[in-house]
Scaffold this motif. Structure first.
Motif, PDB file in Angstrom:
ATOM      1  N   GLN A  82       0.749  -1.298  -0.058  1.00  0.00           N
ATOM      2  CA  GLN A  82      -0.083  -0.104  -0.032  1.00  0.00           C
ATOM      3  C   GLN A  82       0.863   1.396   0.031  1.00  0.00           C
ATOM      4  N   CYS A 104     -11.065   4.328  -6.898  1.00  0.00           N
ATOM      5  CA  CYS A 104     -11.666   3.909  -5.587  1.00  0.00           C
ATOM      6  C   CYS A 104     -11.163   2.638  -5.358  1.00  0.00           C
ATOM      7  N   LEU A 107      -9.072   1.678  -2.396  1.00  0.00           N
ATOM      8  CA  LEU A 107      -9.814   2.176  -1.225  1.00  0.00           C
ATOM      9  C   LEU A 107     -10.719   1.246  -1.092  1.00  0.00           C
ATOM     10  N   GLU A 108     -11.457   0.657  -1.678  1.00  0.00           N
ATOM     11  CA  GLU A 108     -12.421  -0.357  -1.358  1.00  0.00           C
ATOM     12  C   GLU A 108     -11.900  -1.593  -0.634  1.00  0.00           C
ATOM     13  N   GLN A 110      -9.315  -1.642   1.002  1.00  0.00           N
ATOM     14  CA  GLN A 110      -8.863  -1.279   2.407  1.00  0.00           C
ATOM     15  C   GLN A 110     -10.155  -0.959   3.253  1.00  0.00           C
ATOM     16  N   ILE A 112     -12.262   1.412   3.008  1.00  0.00           N
ATOM     17  CA  ILE A 112     -12.700   2.586   2.878  1.00  0.00           C
ATOM     18  C   ILE A 112     -14.317   2.865   2.860  1.00  0.00           C
ATOM     19  N   LYS A 113     -15.233   3.609   3.442  1.00  0.00           N
ATOM     20  CA  LYS A 113     -16.657   3.918   3.036  1.00  0.00           C
ATOM     21  C   LYS A 113     -16.697   4.625   1.877  1.00  0.00           C
ATOM     22  N   LYS A 114     -17.574   4.175   1.038  1.00  0.00           N
ATOM     23  CA  LYS A 114     -17.790   4.655  -0.139  1.00  0.00           C
ATOM     24  C   LYS A 114     -17.635   6.112  -0.466  1.00  0.00           C
ATOM     25  N   GLU A 116     -16.170   8.089   1.385  1.00  0.00           N
ATOM     26  CA  GLU A 116     -15.124   9.090   1.717  1.00  0.00           C
ATOM     27  C   GLU A 116     -14.006   8.394   0.610  1.00  0.00           C
ATOM     28  N   ALA A 117     -14.043   7.237   0.099  1.00  0.00           N
ATOM     29  CA  ALA A 117     -13.405   6.797  -1.072  1.00  0.00           C
ATOM     30  C   ALA A 117     -13.615   7.613  -2.279  1.00  0.00           C
ATOM     31  N   LYS A 120     -11.787  11.126  -2.027  1.00  0.00           N
ATOM     32  CA  LYS A 120     -10.680  10.909  -2.201  1.00  0.00           C
ATOM     33  C   LYS A 120     -10.321  10.647  -3.721  1.00  0.00           C
ATOM     34  N   THR A 157      -3.679   5.243  -2.028  1.00  0.00           N
ATOM     35  CA  THR A 157      -3.252   4.593  -0.723  1.00  0.00           C
ATOM     36  C   THR A 157      -2.390   5.557  -0.162  1.00  0.00           C
TER      37      THR A 157
END
Length: 341
Positions: A82, A104, A107-108, A110, A112-114, A116-117, A120, A157
């Protein structure tokens, strides 16, 4: 800091063992853009894949911030990957996902909530200049745009290191320079260490501060780009830095009269030396009339640089020309005797 210590990689094949890497040691400082260059089959891609352990070396150590990652479990390696991400020649985007969802994706993984992803991912697409293409699919993008999306995905990441494996080889020259500008900008803004694997000299000249030259699985030269490119010592480096020397081999093999001539290579370090009318000065001050066989100027690591090949009538003229040129600051002159083959 990344340290490769005595890295070797041997593949077992039906025809016997193949040594892809042989006792390679390289140190890459934090925040550098470091180039690894060599011809096809030199071991570049194998080497870069050992840095994130996609290829485990047969022997040697890979140290990242003094931690030896070559002995980590697969679970711990996933965490390391990462922070050491990679972009490829073929982009490797998911064709069924739009640009936003491609970025995304890591991030998925990891968790991470949709929302927030996606936030980012949009920030990263803006960073690479493609926020307006968030809902477009890879098939709707040019090669350069696809590589920008791949870069945005690699940054998702928050990596410390970005590995670029022939990342511009599939792109046209104009797009290549745009991607290199983007990588340089990311390096400046985010402080990410960048390792560039390439066979293209213009890539190394354009963005790298240091370089290692691979040949046959070994590092044959390494150091500052300007130092190595101004005075390469190994045959592999000379072949890469001075491809124009191949034309001299042709001259010697096909033109009997010209094969008796002498050739000098002039290397310029600094803008003033590169634009100085040296051939005219040589003629006026020494009476030596030189024929220009090749000339080129470029910028390496932000500095003016260049080289020139002169044809002279005799050994005496060549020696006298070298004596004169040695009096000019920031110019190196040497007779060419070992033609690249």
């Amino acid at each position: 800091m990344i340290e490769l210590k005595n890295i070797s990689k041997t593949y077992k094949t039906e025809g016997g063992n193949v040594d892809a890497l042989k006792n390679i040691s390289i140190t890459i400082e934090d925040g550098e853009i470091f180039g690894i260059i060599g011809m096809s089959g030199a071991g570049k891609s194998t080497l870069v894949r050992t840095i994130n352990m996609l290829e485990k070396p047969t022997s040697g150590q890979v140290l990242i911030d003094e931690d030896d990652i070559s002995s980590l479990s697969e679970k711990k390696l996933r965490k390391i990957r990462q922070s050491v991400t990679m972009i490829f020649q073929g982009f490797n985007l998911l064709l069924q996902r739009n640009c936003l969802k491609n970025v995304c994706f890591p991030l998925e993984l990891q968790g991470i909530k949709k929302a927030e992803a996606e936030k980012k991912a949009l920030e990263l697409l803006e960073l690479v200049g493609l926020k307006d293409k968030a809902l477009s699919y890879p098939s709707q993008l040019s090669g350069g745009q696809q590589q920008r999306v791949a870069i945005a995905r690699a940054l998702a990441t928050n990596p410390k290191v970005l590995l670029c494996d022939e990342a511009t080889s599939a792109l046209d020259p104009k797009t290549t320079y745009a991607i290199l500008d983007l990588i340089r900008d990311i390096n400046n803004k985010l402080g990410i260490t960048v390792i560039v694997i390439t066979h293209q000299m213009n890539v190394v000249e354009n963005i790298c501060s240091k370089v290692a030259i691979l040949d046959g699985g070994e590092v044959v030269e390494s150091g500052k780009v300007q130092d190595i490119f101004s005075c390469p010592k190994s045959n592999a480096a000379k072949h890469l830095v001075y491809p124009e020397s191949e034309s001299l081999t042709e001259v010697h093999s096909q033109d009997e009269e010209r094969s008796q001539k002498k050739f000098l290579r002039l290397v310029f370090n600094g803008h003033e030396a590169a634009v100085r009318p040296i051939v005219a000065e040589l003629a006026v001050k020494t009476g030596i009339m030189a024929n220009i066989v090749f000339a080129s100027t470029k910028r390496i690591d932000g500095n003016g640089s260049g080289s020139m090949i002169l044809e002279l009538a005799s050994q005496e003229e060549a020696e006298n020309a070298i004596k004169f040129i040695e009096t000019i600051p920031d110019v190196l002159a040497q007779e060419i005797t070992d033609y690249v083959q």
